[in-house]
Write a protein that holds these residues in place. Structure first.
Motif, PDB file in Angstrom:
ATOM      1  N   ILE A   1      -7.434   3.825  11.808  1.00  0.00           N
ATOM      2  CA  ILE A   1      -8.097   4.968  11.268  1.00  0.00           C
ATOM      3  C   ILE A   1      -8.346   5.824  12.628  1.00  0.00           C
ATOM      4  O   ILE A   1      -9.012   5.374  13.520  1.00  0.00           O
ATOM      5  CB  ILE A   1      -9.590   4.636  10.953  1.00  0.00           C
ATOM      6  CG1 ILE A   1      -9.493   3.602   9.564  1.00  0.00           C
ATOM      7  CG2 ILE A   1     -10.375   5.739  10.414  1.00  0.00           C
ATOM      8  CD1 ILE A   1     -10.769   3.038   9.496  1.00  0.00           C
ATOM      9  N   ARG A   2      -7.863   6.974  12.739  1.00  0.00           N
ATOM     10  CA  ARG A   2      -7.739   7.966  13.917  1.00  0.00           C
ATOM     11  C   ARG A   2      -8.940   8.622  13.825  1.00  0.00           C
ATOM     12  O   ARG A   2      -9.623   9.008  12.889  1.00  0.00           O
ATOM     13  CB  ARG A   2      -6.604   8.854  13.975  1.00  0.00           C
ATOM     14  CG  ARG A   2      -5.221   7.946  13.953  1.00  0.00           C
ATOM     15  CD  ARG A   2      -3.893   8.796  13.573  1.00  0.00           C
ATOM     16  NE  ARG A   2      -3.963   9.364  12.307  1.00  0.00           N
ATOM     17  CZ  ARG A   2      -2.908  10.256  12.053  1.00  0.00           C
ATOM     18  NH1 ARG A   2      -2.168  10.608  12.717  1.00  0.00           N
ATOM     19  NH2 ARG A   2      -3.333  10.650  10.594  1.00  0.00           N
TER      20      ARG A   2
ATOM     21  N   PRO B   1       0.902  -1.239  -0.071  1.00  0.00           N
ATOM     22  CA  PRO B   1      -0.127   0.025   0.036  1.00  0.00           C
ATOM     23  C   PRO B   1       0.797   1.369  -0.025  1.00  0.00           C
ATOM     24  O   PRO B   1       1.920   1.232   0.548  1.00  0.00           O
ATOM     25  CB  PRO B   1      -0.619  -0.166   1.249  1.00  0.00           C
ATOM     26  CG  PRO B   1      -0.865  -1.508   1.484  1.00  0.00           C
ATOM     27  CD  PRO B   1       0.550  -2.033   1.327  1.00  0.00           C
ATOM     28  N   LYS B   2       0.304   2.160  -0.575  1.00  0.00           N
ATOM     29  CA  LYS B   2       0.926   3.696  -0.864  1.00  0.00           C
ATOM     30  C   LYS B   2      -0.078   4.658  -0.489  1.00  0.00           C
ATOM     31  O   LYS B   2      -1.150   4.643  -0.741  1.00  0.00           O
ATOM     32  CB  LYS B   2       1.847   3.710  -2.015  1.00  0.00           C
ATOM     33  CG  LYS B   2       1.133   3.759  -3.291  1.00  0.00           C
ATOM     34  CD  LYS B   2       2.186   3.766  -4.480  1.00  0.00           C
ATOM     35  CE  LYS B   2       1.023   3.960  -5.852  1.00  0.00           C
ATOM     36  NZ  LYS B   2       0.281   2.835  -5.990  1.00  0.00           N
ATOM     37  N   PRO B   3       0.527   5.941  -0.181  1.00  0.00           N
ATOM     38  CA  PRO B   3      -0.358   7.119   0.236  1.00  0.00           C
ATOM     39  C   PRO B   3      -1.255   7.315  -1.201  1.00  0.00           C
ATOM     40  O   PRO B   3      -0.619   7.274  -2.222  1.00  0.00           O
ATOM     41  CB  PRO B   3       0.599   8.192   0.526  1.00  0.00           C
ATOM     42  CG  PRO B   3       1.636   7.265   0.786  1.00  0.00           C
ATOM     43  CD  PRO B   3       1.810   6.149   0.399  1.00  0.00           C
TER      44      PRO B   3
ATOM     45  N   LEU C   1       2.216   6.265   5.995  1.00  0.00           N
ATOM     46  CA  LEU C   1       2.840   4.997   6.709  1.00  0.00           C
ATOM     47  C   LEU C   1       3.191   5.502   8.311  1.00  0.00           C
ATOM     48  O   LEU C   1       3.780   6.860   8.346  1.00  0.00           O
ATOM     49  CB  LEU C   1       4.200   4.684   6.159  1.00  0.00           C
ATOM     50  CG  LEU C   1       4.987   3.450   7.038  1.00  0.00           C
ATOM     51  CD1 LEU C   1       4.089   2.305   7.158  1.00  0.00           C
ATOM     52  CD2 LEU C   1       6.266   3.110   6.390  1.00  0.00           C
ATOM     53  N   GLY C   2       2.375   4.936   8.943  1.00  0.00           N
ATOM     54  CA  GLY C   2       2.605   5.262  10.316  1.00  0.00           C
ATOM     55  C   GLY C   2       3.631   4.861  11.256  1.00  0.00           C
ATOM     56  O   GLY C   2       4.809   4.872  10.567  1.00  0.00           O
TER      57      GLY C   2
ATOM     58  N   SER D   1       2.319   0.065  10.369  1.00  0.00           N
ATOM     59  CA  SER D   1       1.070   0.409  10.435  1.00  0.00           C
ATOM     60  C   SER D   1       0.864   1.538   9.484  1.00  0.00           C
ATOM     61  O   SER D   1       1.193   2.377   9.782  1.00  0.00           O
ATOM     62  CB  SER D   1       0.501   0.709  11.922  1.00  0.00           C
ATOM     63  OG  SER D   1      -0.907   0.699  11.765  1.00  0.00           O
ATOM     64  N   TYR D   2      -0.303   1.624   8.793  1.00  0.00           N
ATOM     65  CA  TYR D   2      -0.716   2.740   8.145  1.00  0.00           C
ATOM     66  C   TYR D   2      -1.634   3.574   8.484  1.00  0.00           C
ATOM     67  O   TYR D   2      -2.803   3.135   9.047  1.00  0.00           O
ATOM     68  CB  TYR D   2      -1.063   2.236   6.558  1.00  0.00           C
ATOM     69  CG  TYR D   2      -0.010   1.808   5.547  1.00  0.00           C
ATOM     70  CD1 TYR D   2       0.529   2.384   4.759  1.00  0.00           C
ATOM     71  CD2 TYR D   2       0.472   0.366   5.858  1.00  0.00           C
ATOM     72  CE1 TYR D   2       1.579   1.838   3.776  1.00  0.00           C
ATOM     73  CE2 TYR D   2       1.409  -0.156   5.086  1.00  0.00           C
ATOM     74  CZ  TYR D   2       2.146   0.615   3.904  1.00  0.00           C
ATOM     75  OH  TYR D   2       3.058   0.301   3.236  1.00  0.00           O
ATOM     76  N   TYR D   3      -1.863   4.736   8.465  1.00  0.00           N
ATOM     77  CA  TYR D   3      -2.751   5.867   8.775  1.00  0.00           C
ATOM     78  C   TYR D   3      -3.926   5.880   7.622  1.00  0.00           C
ATOM     79  O   TYR D   3      -3.283   6.030   6.419  1.00  0.00           O
ATOM     80  CB  TYR D   3      -2.227   7.003   9.209  1.00  0.00           C
ATOM     81  CG  TYR D   3      -1.389   7.328  10.409  1.00  0.00           C
ATOM     82  CD1 TYR D   3      -1.941   6.449  11.533  1.00  0.00           C
ATOM     83  CD2 TYR D   3      -0.418   8.128  10.567  1.00  0.00           C
ATOM     84  CE1 TYR D   3      -1.268   6.660  12.642  1.00  0.00           C
ATOM     85  CE2 TYR D   3       0.406   7.946  11.790  1.00  0.00           C
ATOM     86  CZ  TYR D   3       0.109   7.171  12.854  1.00  0.00           C
ATOM     87  OH  TYR D   3       0.728   7.330  13.849  1.00  0.00           O
ATOM     88  N   LEU D   4      -5.013   5.593   7.861  1.00  0.00           N
ATOM     89  CA  LEU D   4      -6.113   5.500   6.923  1.00  0.00           C
ATOM     90  C   LEU D   4      -7.222   6.591   6.988  1.00  0.00           C
ATOM     91  O   LEU D   4      -7.316   6.936   8.274  1.00  0.00           O
ATOM     92  CB  LEU D   4      -6.758   3.975   7.021  1.00  0.00           C
ATOM     93  CG  LEU D   4      -5.735   2.777   6.777  1.00  0.00           C
ATOM     94  CD1 LEU D   4      -6.527   1.694   7.361  1.00  0.00           C
ATOM     95  CD2 LEU D   4      -4.990   2.748   5.650  1.00  0.00           C
ATOM     96  N   SER D   5      -7.864   6.879   6.081  1.00  0.00           N
ATOM     97  CA  SER D   5      -8.901   8.080   6.146  1.00  0.00           C
ATOM     98  C   SER D   5     -10.316   7.451   5.645  1.00  0.00           C
ATOM     99  O   SER D   5     -10.348   6.794   4.530  1.00  0.00           O
ATOM    100  CB  SER D   5      -8.424   9.203   5.395  1.00  0.00           C
ATOM    101  OG  SER D   5      -9.648  10.100   5.327  1.00  0.00           O
ATOM    102  N   THR D   6     -11.304   7.860   6.227  1.00  0.00           N
ATOM    103  CA  THR D   6     -12.901   7.430   5.645  1.00  0.00           C
ATOM    104  C   THR D   6     -13.546   8.878   5.210  1.00  0.00           C
ATOM    105  O   THR D   6     -14.615   8.891   5.488  1.00  0.00           O
ATOM    106  CB  THR D   6     -13.534   6.446   6.395  1.00  0.00           C
ATOM    107  OG1 THR D   6     -13.554   6.983   7.705  1.00  0.00           O
ATOM    108  CG2 THR D   6     -12.810   5.065   6.646  1.00  0.00           C
ATOM    109  N   ALA D   7     -12.727   9.981   5.271  1.00  0.00           N
ATOM    110  CA  ALA D   7     -13.272  11.360   5.180  1.00  0.00           C
ATOM    111  C   ALA D   7     -13.962  11.658   4.226  1.00  0.00           C
ATOM    112  O   ALA D   7     -14.376  12.814   3.921  1.00  0.00           O
ATOM    113  CB  ALA D   7     -12.251  12.197   5.573  1.00  0.00           C
ATOM    114  N   LYS D   8     -13.952  10.717   3.030  1.00  0.00           N
ATOM    115  CA  LYS D   8     -14.922  11.003   1.801  1.00  0.00           C
ATOM    116  C   LYS D   8     -16.172  10.367   1.902  1.00  0.00           C
ATOM    117  O   LYS D   8     -16.273   9.329   2.495  1.00  0.00           O
ATOM    118  CB  LYS D   8     -13.819  10.575   0.573  1.00  0.00           C
ATOM    119  CG  LYS D   8     -12.810  11.409   0.405  1.00  0.00           C
ATOM    120  CD  LYS D   8     -12.030  11.079  -0.798  1.00  0.00           C
ATOM    121  CE  LYS D   8     -10.808  11.651  -0.728  1.00  0.00           C
ATOM    122  NZ  LYS D   8      -9.950  11.202  -2.086  1.00  0.00           N
TER     123      LYS D   8
END
Length: 208
Positions: A112-113, A74-76, A144-145, A149-156
């Protein structure tokens, strides 16, 4: 053994390579029902045995070499599918299972923060009202956190829960809005941060 010119043949996991009565299984190859199959993604390589006068005469050996094959990482900016494993007050922890439509062969963890669940009113987000353990969620990779562990977003609008089961009956929940899903058996409504799929709920205003 001598190597034939077929070393550049690319293969995927599960590709049938030949019959077991014609070839021996080598590295990266397994046998099932009388046939040889690729066990990894890579390039097919056939080793031919020396002639009988030199002590050979056996069957050629099929290998699948992974050298030069880059694993999917996975990548940004990537949209990923994750399974929620744990929900705390500030973070929903998850296991990344797909990048786009391609399944991962290596385990990557995601988080997911609270501030990445939606775009506005971040301080009013309650994680347990957005995700539950076992939920399948579509998210975007932010960065990449730490600790792999990757930081993820569901803001869309098109990101969020795409599959969940009801707490009471275990039945798949049906989306009824941007923040609710309903059990078809018990009619119980549960809160989630729901992903908008297709043309669903065009008449429902997005959460602000």
């Amino acid at each position: 053994m001598a190597v034939t010119a077929s070393t550049t043949t690319p293969v995927c996991v599960g590709d049938r390579l030949g019959a077991s009565d014609a070839y021996e299984a080598g590295e990266g190859v397994y046998v099932r029902d009388g046939f040889l199959f690729a066990g990894v993604v890579g390039h097919q390589r056939i080793e031919t045995p020396p002639p009988p006068l030199e002590g050979g005469g056996g069957k050629p050996v099929l290998h699948v070499a992974t050298r030069g094959t880059q694993p999917l990482v996975p990548k940004p900016g990537d949209v990923v599918t994750v399974k929620i494993s744990r929900v705390t007050q500030t973070t929903a922890l998850a296991l990344i299972v797909c990048v786009g439509r391609q399944a991962l062969s290596t385990e990557f963890k995601g988080a997911i923060r609270q501030q990445d669940v939606r775009a506005t009113e971040i301080d009013r987000v309650i994680l347990y009202d957005c995700f539950r353990p076992g939920d399948i969620v579509r998210a975007e990779v932010l960065s990449l956190g730490d600790a792999r562990s990757y930081y993820l977003s569901t803001a869309k609008n098109d990101l969020g829960v795409v599959y969940a089961r009801s707490a009471a009956a275990g039945a798949p929940l049906v989306p009824t809005g941007w923040v609710t899903m309903q059990c078809p058996e018990t009619q119980t409504v549960e809160k989630r941060k729901v992903a908008k799929v297709g043309g669903g709920w065009d008449n429902v205003p997005p959460v602000k």
